[in-house]
Design a protein around this motif. Structure first.
Motif, mmCIF file in Angstrom:
data_model
loop_
_atom_site.group_PDB
_atom_site.id
_atom_site.type_symbol
_atom_site.label_atom_id
_atom_site.label_comp_id
_atom_site.label_asym_id
_atom_site.label_seq_id
_atom_site.Cartn_x
_atom_site.Cartn_y
_atom_site.Cartn_z
ATOM 1 N N GLN A 1 0.839 -1.195 0.000
ATOM 2 C CA GLN A 1 0.000 0.000 0.000
ATOM 3 C C GLN A 1 0.880 1.255 0.000
ATOM 4 O OE1 GLN A 1 -0.548 -2.219 2.874
ATOM 5 N NE2 GLN A 1 -1.912 -3.510 1.665
ATOM 6 N N ASN B 1 0.717 5.469 0.618
ATOM 7 C CA ASN B 1 -0.037 6.623 1.125
ATOM 8 C C ASN B 1 0.733 7.883 0.747
ATOM 9 O OD1 ASN B 1 -1.549 8.519 2.458
ATOM 10 N ND2 ASN B 1 -1.662 7.367 4.381
ATOM 11 N N ASN C 1 0.061 11.015 1.081
ATOM 12 C CA ASN C 1 -0.025 12.143 2.026
ATOM 13 C C ASN C 1 0.053 13.483 1.300
ATOM 14 O OD1 ASN C 1 -0.143 10.570 4.506
ATOM 15 N ND2 ASN C 1 1.999 10.057 4.123
ATOM 16 N N TYR D 1 -4.523 7.218 -1.918
ATOM 17 C CA TYR D 1 -4.134 5.934 -1.329
ATOM 18 C C TYR D 1 -4.278 4.835 -2.378
ATOM 19 C CZ TYR D 1 -4.287 1.798 1.680
ATOM 20 O OH TYR D 1 -4.050 0.578 2.252
#
Length: 338
Positions: free
Chosen positions: A63, A65, A67, A140
């Motif tokens: 995964q 992310n 941000n 994401y």
């Protein structure tokens, strides 16, 4: 009198619809983190599955992310910390590969990334799974990967769970590591114990040495005879298969090799039995060959049989004209039900 001159540099970045725009200075991928998890664990349950290998679909996931950070031209690499181990037993990582499966969540898509669906064998150094992505993450995102376990002799190991840890690292376009995650992965070997068959190498058959020291050793046939070298206990018909781990004996001092078919192996019955057991003389091979074959049904005289083993190299075998050294290969015996 000094006159100050001011120059204004106007840079306009034009973005076509559907494309990501970024500046070189703002594309270091700082702040992006990756995580991961594993899926199902596969178990090899018999000899046939060990020889065939398997592909575990979506065995693990990574995964990302972002941000809210821009990250174009990123790469994902993986390395195994060590062998897949179970106590003192192990399977080397190069027999296990990872293959990109799909973008299971988020974006960009696989086609936008330009990702390959090739198999990438694991190593203890970095292996690139995705190189220089053509697109950045917009939110994401999750990628799933298949684990491809190559079938073969390397899976003929004792029962148990074989585990290693894989380190995934996200790199930016400047080849700088941005984020890492360690994901434990495993597979099992759980071959069913069959009390109908027991096979044992004995009386020195576990290690066979054929020594060539003189010219006469090469001119004459060289053989090693092991009385009662193999014992089989069985209550049902069986075959004993023989094969080698490689197609050549390798030297401990040079790159020279000797083909395994320079050596023959012969089984003969030591235990007196009724009819119904066939034995053979074979030249060693990396391919499976029947060394002993029984017929149905077995009577009481056939249920515990010891066999003599004879290894031989013919006189004046030119394959032996190699540099001095110790040449070795593993010979594998397998008992299978008929």
């Amino acid at each position: 009198m000094y006159k100050l001159l001011y120059y204004t540099l106007l840079v306009t970045l034009l973005c076509a619809k559907g494309l990501y725009c970024y500046s070189q200075t703002g594309n270091n991928c700082d702040g992006i983190t990756i995580s991961g998890n594993t899926g199902a664990t596969y178990s090899f349950s018999d000899y046939e599955s060990q020889m065939a290998g398997t592909t575990i679909a979506e065995a693990l996931a990574v995964q990302y992310n972002p941000n809210a950070n821009t990250c174009n031209g990123w790469s994902l690499r993986v390395r195994a910390i060590d062998n897949f181990t179970n106590g003192a037993n192990f399977v080397a990582p190069q027999y296990i590969s990872l293959r990109f499966n799909r973008v299971s969540q988020g974006s960009p898509t696989a086609s936008e990334i330009g990702v390959s669906n090739n198999d990438y064998p694991l190593n203890v150094s970095d292996v690139t799974l995705i190189g220089n992505s053509n697109a950045a993450f917009s939110d994401y995102t999750e990628h799933t990967f298949d684990m491809v376990i190559q079938g073969g002799n390397h899976l003929l190991v004792p029962n148990g769970t074989y585990t290693s840890s894989l380190i995934f690292t996200l790199y930016n376009q400047n080849n700088q590591a941005v984020s890492t995650v360690t994901i434990p992965v495993a597979f099992q070997v759980q071959t069913t114990a069959n009390n109908s068959f027991t096979m044992l190498l004995q009386n020195g058959a576990e290690m066979v040495n054929m020594v060539f020291n003189t010219v006469n050793d090469y001119r004459s046939e060289k053989s090693v005879n092991i009385a009662n070298g193999l014992k089989v206990l069985a209550s049902a018909p069986y075959q004993v298969i023989v094969k080698t781990s490689n197609d050549a004996l390798t030297s401990n001092t040079s790159s020279a090799t000797i083909p395994v078919n320079a050596i023959s192996i012969e089984a003969t019955q030591s235990t007196a039995t009724s009819a119904g057991i066939s034995v053979y003389n074979r030249h060693l091979s990396v391919n499976e060959q029947v060394l002993i074959n029984t017929t149905n049904p077995l009577d009481s005289t056939q249920q515990m049989v010891e066999y003599n083993l004879r290894y031989a190299i013919s006189a004046s075998t030119t394959d032996l004209m190699q540099p001095s050294g110790r040449y070795s290969v593993n010979i594998i015996f397998i008992v299978l039900p008929q």
